[in-house]
Scaffold this motif. Sequence first.
Motif, PDB file in Angstrom:
ATOM      1  N   TYR A 183      11.428   5.356  -2.019  1.00 10.89           N
ATOM      2  CA  TYR A 183      12.049   5.866  -2.988  1.00 10.89           C
ATOM      3  C   TYR A 183      11.183   5.989  -4.357  1.00 10.89           C
ATOM      4  CZ  TYR A 183      15.594   5.859  -6.895  1.00 10.89           C
ATOM      5  OH  TYR A 183      16.110   6.169  -8.173  1.00 10.89           O
ATOM      6  N   GLN A 184      10.399   5.003  -4.781  1.00  4.72           N
ATOM      7  CA  GLN A 184       9.503   5.051  -5.775  1.00  4.72           C
ATOM      8  C   GLN A 184       8.590   6.233  -5.689  1.00  4.72           C
ATOM      9  OE1 GLN A 184       9.897   3.288  -8.606  1.00  4.72           O
ATOM     10  NE2 GLN A 184      11.527   2.299  -7.781  1.00  4.72           N
ATOM     11  N   ILE A 185       8.055   6.409  -4.428  1.00  8.11           N
ATOM     12  CA  ILE A 185       7.275   7.558  -4.223  1.00  8.11           C
ATOM     13  C   ILE A 185       7.955   8.903  -4.694  1.00  8.11           C
ATOM     14  CG2 ILE A 185       5.713   8.639  -2.522  1.00  8.11           C
ATOM     15  CD1 ILE A 185       4.873   6.175  -1.452  1.00  8.11           C
ATOM     16  N   ARG A 186       9.220   9.016  -3.869  1.00 12.79           N
ATOM     17  CA  ARG A 186       9.900  10.207  -4.089  1.00 12.79           C
ATOM     18  C   ARG A 186      10.054  10.523  -5.809  1.00 12.79           C
ATOM     19  NH1 ARG A 186      12.977   8.491   0.200  1.00 12.79           N
ATOM     20  NH2 ARG A 186      14.678   7.858  -1.357  1.00 12.79           N
ATOM     21  N   GLN A 187      10.430   9.405  -6.377  1.00 17.95           N
ATOM     22  CA  GLN A 187      10.694   9.521  -7.830  1.00 17.95           C
ATOM     23  C   GLN A 187       9.353   9.838  -8.562  1.00 17.95           C
ATOM     24  OE1 GLN A 187      13.886   9.395  -7.838  1.00 17.95           O
ATOM     25  NE2 GLN A 187      13.826   8.377  -9.704  1.00 17.95           N
ATOM     26  N   PHE A 188       8.262   9.601  -8.093  1.00 18.62           N
ATOM     27  CA  PHE A 188       6.665  10.153  -8.592  1.00 18.62           C
ATOM     28  C   PHE A 188       6.730  11.412  -8.310  1.00 18.62           C
ATOM     29  CE2 PHE A 188       2.442  10.625  -7.450  1.00 18.62           C
ATOM     30  CZ  PHE A 188       1.819  10.627  -8.898  1.00 18.62           C
ATOM     31  N   VAL A 189       6.569  11.687  -7.226  1.00 27.25           N
ATOM     32  CA  VAL A 189       6.473  13.092  -6.564  1.00 27.25           C
ATOM     33  C   VAL A 189       7.324  14.124  -7.303  1.00 27.25           C
ATOM     34  CG1 VAL A 189       6.178  14.611  -4.809  1.00 27.25           C
ATOM     35  CG2 VAL A 189       5.275  12.423  -4.610  1.00 27.25           C
ATOM     36  N   ASP A 190       8.658  13.866  -7.293  1.00 25.75           N
ATOM     37  CA  ASP A 190       9.725  14.717  -8.144  1.00 25.75           C
ATOM     38  C   ASP A 190       9.190  15.007  -9.620  1.00 25.75           C
ATOM     39  OD1 ASP A 190      10.928  15.014  -6.079  1.00 25.75           O
ATOM     40  OD2 ASP A 190      12.696  13.614  -6.649  1.00 25.75           O
ATOM     41  N   HIS A 191       8.646  14.121 -10.117  1.00 32.05           N
ATOM     42  CA  HIS A 191       8.375  14.026 -11.688  1.00 32.05           C
ATOM     43  C   HIS A 191       6.842  14.539 -11.794  1.00 32.05           C
ATOM     44  CE1 HIS A 191       8.072  13.227 -16.046  1.00 32.05           C
ATOM     45  NE2 HIS A 191       6.921  12.671 -15.871  1.00 32.05           N
ATOM     46  N   LEU A 194       1.526   4.669 -10.279  1.00 32.20           N
ATOM     47  CA  LEU A 194       1.434   5.603  -9.369  1.00 32.20           C
ATOM     48  C   LEU A 194       0.968   6.880 -10.222  1.00 32.20           C
ATOM     49  CD1 LEU A 194       4.633   5.520  -7.388  1.00 32.20           C
ATOM     50  CD2 LEU A 194       2.274   4.833  -6.748  1.00 32.20           C
ATOM     51  N   SER A 195       1.157   6.994 -11.394  1.00 28.80           N
ATOM     52  CA  SER A 195       0.342   8.330 -12.329  1.00 28.80           C
ATOM     53  C   SER A 195      -0.930   8.094 -12.653  1.00 28.80           C
ATOM     54  CB  SER A 195       1.383   8.322 -13.711  1.00 28.80           C
ATOM     55  OG  SER A 195       1.038   7.438 -14.616  1.00 28.80           O
ATOM     56  N   LEU A 196      -1.347   6.899 -12.287  1.00 26.35           N
ATOM     57  CA  LEU A 196      -2.524   6.427 -12.663  1.00 26.35           C
ATOM     58  C   LEU A 196      -3.653   6.439 -11.335  1.00 26.35           C
ATOM     59  CD1 LEU A 196      -2.227   3.914 -15.622  1.00 26.35           C
ATOM     60  CD2 LEU A 196      -3.395   6.232 -15.723  1.00 26.35           C
ATOM     61  N   THR A 213       1.010  -1.272  -0.001  1.00 25.70           N
ATOM     62  CA  THR A 213       0.032   0.049   0.102  1.00 25.70           C
ATOM     63  C   THR A 213       0.909   1.222   0.044  1.00 25.70           C
ATOM     64  OG1 THR A 213      -1.711   1.057   1.207  1.00 25.70           O
ATOM     65  CG2 THR A 213      -0.202  -0.159   2.395  1.00 25.70           C
ATOM     66  N   MET A 214       0.397   2.292  -0.664  1.00 24.56           N
ATOM     67  CA  MET A 214       1.332   3.449  -0.875  1.00 24.56           C
ATOM     68  C   MET A 214       1.111   4.425   0.230  1.00 24.56           C
ATOM     69  SD  MET A 214       2.784   2.895  -3.689  1.00 24.56           S
ATOM     70  CE  MET A 214       2.822   1.272  -3.196  1.00 24.56           C
TER      71      MET A 214
END
Length: 401
Positions: A252-260, A221-223, A22-23
């Motif tokens: 880490y994956q959430i940070r990547q998503f949020v940054d983008h 995550l984008s969806l 879960t995110m």
Amino acid sequence: MPTSTPIPNPGDVIPHFQPILTMDTQRIFAYEVLGRWLTPEGTRSLGPFFHDPSVSTEDHIRIDRVIRQKAIAALAKAPKDTRLFLNLKPSWIYSFRDRPEQLPTLKFLREHNVDPSRVTVEITEDSFNDDIEDLARVTQTYREAGCQIAIDDVGSGFINFDRIAYIKPNILKLDLELVKKCTREEFFKEVLASFANTAEKIGAFLLFEGIETEEEVQIALSLGARYLQGYFFAKPHDEFLSPYVFHHCLSYQIRQFVDHALWETHSDQRASDALRSSLLECLPRWPEGTAPRWRKADEFISRFLDLLPGLVSRVYLCDERGYQCSSNFTRRRGEWITEEEFRGRNWAWRPYFLNNIVKATYKETGKLSSTYTDAHSGCKMRTYIYPAGDELFLCLDLCVD
């Protein structure tokens, strides 16, 4: 009829558990139960057995119930925040339409004194041609007992909106093949986005399964994925894992998503500001005189067409109710073409239109739509709506291919 797949001995089948993450808390939310067969050659997946049409339904159900009961027995010994997803074919559920109180899964939960809220019944994608309302009524028995309901492989061949509408699931599980196609074809991402919108409207959460790469994590995550599952994180195990074993990876994956996502949002704002600045520099005064409104609208636009940025491919004026007051001015091969036949058309049916009109009105600045595919040209487009005065709104269609 002889089967091409041997029938396993019930004593040789066991459950394995694949984590579902879960995110919101970056921990293991639940486990999907998957059948495994202990053989002299090693542990084998029971997938081929369950997908073999030559095996009788009775044998499928018998072996599945053994796995379910063993999984629930393991759940009874696990920490109280451990949850399971149990796969059930719709036809199996439907067979209890006249005796829902005898549903085996609920019986197993009672026998092992397990709170039903720790179980999600995952209805598989199999074809179902019987009464969907009866299926929904039996499914409601699970919900009333405390279970959550998920629909598996949304977007695959047999899943349709009827099943979603009648069953009202808590979770929509997205077909992994669509996720993989998103990495190659933008169209499939738009299809998945439609399911994301459906989930939001009905109060369900999205679970993306079959995640195998970092790119697929980011697409999910984008969806709007709340839950993720796949070999990128973990294969099925024969035991439960520490709840936070994937916390670092997920963070880490959430940070990547949020940054983008922040970069894209700021880019959108900069693009909107740049368009507004261009318009402030080139917009003329509204024509005076007694000419019809449509003629004034066309004259107004024609005065600044050649000053617009190159990415603007179409210009027109609408009122706040979506009615087009001007002709279309469309750029073709560097020249502006006037299309008078578009006067009087209404665009309020476009999903973004009225919402952006209102935002442009109250903020007194332009509003840029999300990207969409133009039905006529097939090009990727965005529409910038700007308050032009006299209760009219200037619409600039931007080609973003």
